[in-house]
Design a protein around this motif. Structure first.
Motif, PDB file in Angstrom:
ATOM      1  N   THR A 298       0.744  -1.315   0.092  1.00 20.91           N
ATOM      2  CA  THR A 298      -0.043  -0.002   0.050  1.00 20.91           C
ATOM      3  C   THR A 298       0.849   1.153   0.047  1.00 20.91           C
ATOM      4  O   THR A 298       0.684   2.195  -0.636  1.00 20.91           O
ATOM      5  CB  THR A 298      -0.982  -0.184   1.131  1.00 20.91           C
ATOM      6  OG1 THR A 298      -1.729  -1.145   1.169  1.00 20.91           O
ATOM      7  CG2 THR A 298      -1.800   1.176   1.450  1.00 20.91           C
ATOM      8  N   ARG A 299       2.158   1.219   0.911  1.00 18.35           N
ATOM      9  CA  ARG A 299       2.709   2.462   0.873  1.00 18.35           C
ATOM     10  C   ARG A 299       3.410   2.437  -0.727  1.00 18.35           C
ATOM     11  O   ARG A 299       3.559   3.787  -0.982  1.00 18.35           O
ATOM     12  CB  ARG A 299       3.918   2.305   1.925  1.00 18.35           C
ATOM     13  CG  ARG A 299       4.641   3.530   2.334  1.00 18.35           C
ATOM     14  CD  ARG A 299       5.428   3.498   3.516  1.00 18.35           C
ATOM     15  NE  ARG A 299       6.186   4.596   3.796  1.00 18.35           N
ATOM     16  CZ  ARG A 299       7.405   5.080   3.259  1.00 18.35           C
ATOM     17  NH1 ARG A 299       8.065   4.091   2.814  1.00 18.35           N
ATOM     18  NH2 ARG A 299       7.778   6.106   3.538  1.00 18.35           N
ATOM     19  N   LEU A 300       4.039   1.686  -0.884  1.00 17.73           N
ATOM     20  CA  LEU A 300       4.757   1.526  -2.197  1.00 17.73           C
ATOM     21  C   LEU A 300       3.728   2.206  -3.446  1.00 17.73           C
ATOM     22  O   LEU A 300       4.026   3.035  -4.133  1.00 17.73           O
ATOM     23  CB  LEU A 300       5.189   0.226  -2.572  1.00 17.73           C
ATOM     24  CG  LEU A 300       5.815  -0.029  -4.179  1.00 17.73           C
ATOM     25  CD1 LEU A 300       7.139   1.238  -4.088  1.00 17.73           C
ATOM     26  CD2 LEU A 300       6.448  -1.268  -4.141  1.00 17.73           C
ATOM     27  N   ARG A 301       2.389   1.630  -3.351  1.00 25.14           N
ATOM     28  CA  ARG A 301       1.523   2.163  -4.461  1.00 25.14           C
ATOM     29  C   ARG A 301       1.253   3.606  -4.167  1.00 25.14           C
ATOM     30  O   ARG A 301       1.166   4.556  -5.146  1.00 25.14           O
ATOM     31  CB  ARG A 301       0.152   1.120  -4.182  1.00 25.14           C
ATOM     32  CG  ARG A 301       0.192  -0.022  -4.932  1.00 25.14           C
ATOM     33  CD  ARG A 301      -1.034  -0.655  -5.197  1.00 25.14           C
ATOM     34  NE  ARG A 301      -1.651  -0.920  -3.821  1.00 25.14           N
ATOM     35  CZ  ARG A 301      -1.383  -1.822  -2.997  1.00 25.14           C
ATOM     36  NH1 ARG A 301      -0.480  -2.780  -3.446  1.00 25.14           N
ATOM     37  NH2 ARG A 301      -1.933  -2.020  -1.936  1.00 25.14           N
TER      38      ARG A 301
ATOM     39  N   PHE B 228      -0.842   0.504 -13.071  1.00 24.53           N
ATOM     40  CA  PHE B 228      -1.219  -0.014 -12.121  1.00 24.53           C
ATOM     41  C   PHE B 228      -1.921  -1.216 -12.290  1.00 24.53           C
ATOM     42  O   PHE B 228      -2.145  -2.042 -11.319  1.00 24.53           O
ATOM     43  CB  PHE B 228      -1.413   0.780 -10.921  1.00 24.53           C
ATOM     44  CG  PHE B 228      -0.453   1.625 -10.319  1.00 24.53           C
ATOM     45  CD1 PHE B 228       0.800   1.807 -10.916  1.00 24.53           C
ATOM     46  CD2 PHE B 228      -0.435   2.225  -8.983  1.00 24.53           C
ATOM     47  CE1 PHE B 228       1.991   2.429 -10.192  1.00 24.53           C
ATOM     48  CE2 PHE B 228       0.455   2.978  -8.379  1.00 24.53           C
ATOM     49  CZ  PHE B 228       1.525   3.354  -9.225  1.00 24.53           C
ATOM     50  N   GLY B 229      -2.702  -1.319 -13.247  1.00 21.92           N
ATOM     51  CA  GLY B 229      -3.977  -2.208 -13.536  1.00 21.92           C
ATOM     52  C   GLY B 229      -5.076  -2.085 -12.496  1.00 21.92           C
ATOM     53  O   GLY B 229      -5.831  -2.951 -11.925  1.00 21.92           O
ATOM     54  N   VAL B 230      -5.402  -0.821 -12.105  1.00 17.41           N
ATOM     55  CA  VAL B 230      -6.515  -0.459 -11.335  1.00 17.41           C
ATOM     56  C   VAL B 230      -7.355   0.448 -11.782  1.00 17.41           C
ATOM     57  O   VAL B 230      -6.941   1.507 -12.753  1.00 17.41           O
ATOM     58  CB  VAL B 230      -5.889   0.057  -9.793  1.00 17.41           C
ATOM     59  CG1 VAL B 230      -5.195  -0.930  -9.058  1.00 17.41           C
ATOM     60  CG2 VAL B 230      -5.135   1.284  -9.884  1.00 17.41           C
ATOM     61  N   SER B 231      -8.617   0.877 -11.241  1.00 15.11           N
ATOM     62  CA  SER B 231      -9.539   1.974 -11.549  1.00 15.11           C
ATOM     63  C   SER B 231      -8.795   3.396 -11.460  1.00 15.11           C
ATOM     64  O   SER B 231      -8.047   3.449 -10.444  1.00 15.11           O
ATOM     65  CB  SER B 231     -10.615   1.618 -10.937  1.00 15.11           C
ATOM     66  OG  SER B 231     -10.625   2.312  -9.670  1.00 15.11           O
ATOM     67  N   ARG B 232      -9.356   4.427 -12.050  1.00 18.84           N
ATOM     68  CA  ARG B 232      -8.976   5.777 -11.890  1.00 18.84           C
ATOM     69  C   ARG B 232      -9.287   6.134 -10.637  1.00 18.84           C
ATOM     70  O   ARG B 232      -8.662   7.064  -9.768  1.00 18.84           O
ATOM     71  CB  ARG B 232      -9.280   6.672 -13.145  1.00 18.84           C
ATOM     72  CG  ARG B 232     -10.662   7.008 -12.956  1.00 18.84           C
ATOM     73  CD  ARG B 232     -11.224   7.966 -14.144  1.00 18.84           C
ATOM     74  NE  ARG B 232     -10.340   9.255 -14.394  1.00 18.84           N
ATOM     75  CZ  ARG B 232     -10.470  10.248 -13.704  1.00 18.84           C
ATOM     76  NH1 ARG B 232     -10.897  10.245 -12.539  1.00 18.84           N
ATOM     77  NH2 ARG B 232      -9.241  11.311 -14.251  1.00 18.84           N
ATOM     78  N   GLN B 233     -10.514   5.663 -10.226  1.00 23.85           N
ATOM     79  CA  GLN B 233     -10.875   5.917  -8.771  1.00 23.85           C
ATOM     80  C   GLN B 233      -9.936   5.539  -7.855  1.00 23.85           C
ATOM     81  O   GLN B 233      -9.735   6.409  -6.739  1.00 23.85           O
ATOM     82  CB  GLN B 233     -12.375   5.375  -8.451  1.00 23.85           C
ATOM     83  CG  GLN B 233     -13.440   6.013  -9.287  1.00 23.85           C
ATOM     84  CD  GLN B 233     -13.275   5.428 -10.820  1.00 23.85           C
ATOM     85  OE1 GLN B 233     -12.879   4.551 -11.164  1.00 23.85           O
ATOM     86  NE2 GLN B 233     -14.204   5.936 -11.570  1.00 23.85           N
ATOM     87  N   ARG B 234      -9.201   4.385  -7.747  1.00 21.31           N
ATOM     88  CA  ARG B 234      -8.497   3.769  -6.918  1.00 21.31           C
ATOM     89  C   ARG B 234      -7.376   4.739  -6.890  1.00 21.31           C
ATOM     90  O   ARG B 234      -6.782   4.983  -6.003  1.00 21.31           O
ATOM     91  CB  ARG B 234      -8.043   2.354  -7.463  1.00 21.31           C
ATOM     92  CG  ARG B 234      -6.891   1.743  -6.420  1.00 21.31           C
ATOM     93  CD  ARG B 234      -7.529   1.553  -5.093  1.00 21.31           C
ATOM     94  NE  ARG B 234      -6.448   0.828  -4.302  1.00 21.31           N
ATOM     95  CZ  ARG B 234      -5.998   1.464  -3.080  1.00 21.31           C
ATOM     96  NH1 ARG B 234      -6.685   2.334  -2.562  1.00 21.31           N
ATOM     97  NH2 ARG B 234      -4.919   0.734  -2.397  1.00 21.31           N
ATOM     98  N   VAL B 235      -6.804   5.078  -8.257  1.00 18.39           N
ATOM     99  CA  VAL B 235      -5.611   6.032  -8.266  1.00 18.39           C
ATOM    100  C   VAL B 235      -5.946   7.419  -7.489  1.00 18.39           C
ATOM    101  O   VAL B 235      -4.985   7.926  -6.786  1.00 18.39           O
ATOM    102  CB  VAL B 235      -5.029   6.280  -9.631  1.00 18.39           C
ATOM    103  CG1 VAL B 235      -4.160   7.336  -9.900  1.00 18.39           C
ATOM    104  CG2 VAL B 235      -4.660   4.869 -10.150  1.00 18.39           C
TER     105      VAL B 235
END
Length: 147
Positions: free
Chosen positions: A88-91, A112-119
Motif C-alpha cells: 500500500t505504501r509503495l503504491r 497499475f492495473g486499477v481503476s482511476r478511482q483507486r488511483v
C-alpha cells in the motif's frame, strides 16, 4: 527519455533532498519479503506437525491446543498484513511520484492495473498510514519476538 534497461543504478536519482521515497518503499517491500521468507521454515514445520497429528487421529482442537506459538494462522496473518502494508505504501508513493512527473490519473491507473478511482484514492491518502490492520501486525510481531 527511455526507461533504463537492466538492474544497474543508471537512471536512479535521489529526490530534491537526497531521498527517493519510491526507492525507500521498494526496499521496504524487499525487507518484508525477506522477513516472510525467514518465517517459511517455521510455517512449514507447523504445517507438517498439523498434518502428522491429524493423520494420527487428533482433532484440530487438540492440535491447536498443544501447538507451539505462533500458530500457522498467526504467521500467515502477519505475513499478509506486512506485505499489504508495504504494498500500500509503495503504491501510494509510486502514484504520487508518477503524478509529479506529469502522468495523468488515467495513465497511472493503466500502469497499475486499477481503476482511476483507486488511483485518486491513492493520491489523496497519507503514504505513511498503514491502516487499522497495523495494530494486529504489531501484536503478532510481539508474539514472534520481532517487535
Amino acid at each position: 527519455m527511455a526507461a533504463p534497461v537492466g538492474g544497474g543504478d543508471e537512471g536512479c536519482e535521489d529526490g530534491p533532498e537526497g531521498v527517493d521515497e519510491v526507492l525507500e518503499a521498494v526496499w521496504e517491500m524487499i525487507r518484508v519479503v525477506h522477513q516472510i521468507a525467514a518465517r517459511l521454515p517455521q510455517a512449514e514445520a507447523q504445517a507438517t506437525r498439523v498434518a502428522s497429528l491429524r493423520s494420527q487421529g487428533f482433532s484440530y482442537g487438540e492440535i491447536i491446543g498443544s501447538a507451539p506459538r505462533p500458530l500457522l494462522m498467526q504467521i500467515a496473518t502477519m505475513d499478509l498484513e506486512e506485505i499489504a502494508a508495504a504494498g500500500t505504501r509503495l503504491r501510494r508513493i509510486g502514484a504520487r511520484a508518477l503524478r509529479d512527473e506529469g502522468l495523468t490519473v488515467d495513465q497511472i491507473a493503466k500502469e497499475f492495473g486499477v481503476s482511476r478511482q483507486r488511483v485518486s484514492r491513492l493520491l489523496r491518502a497519507d503514504p505513511d498510514t498503514s491502516g487499522p490492520h497495523w495494530r494486529k501486525v504489531v501484536e503478532v510481531g510481539e508474539t514472534l519476538g520481532q517487535v
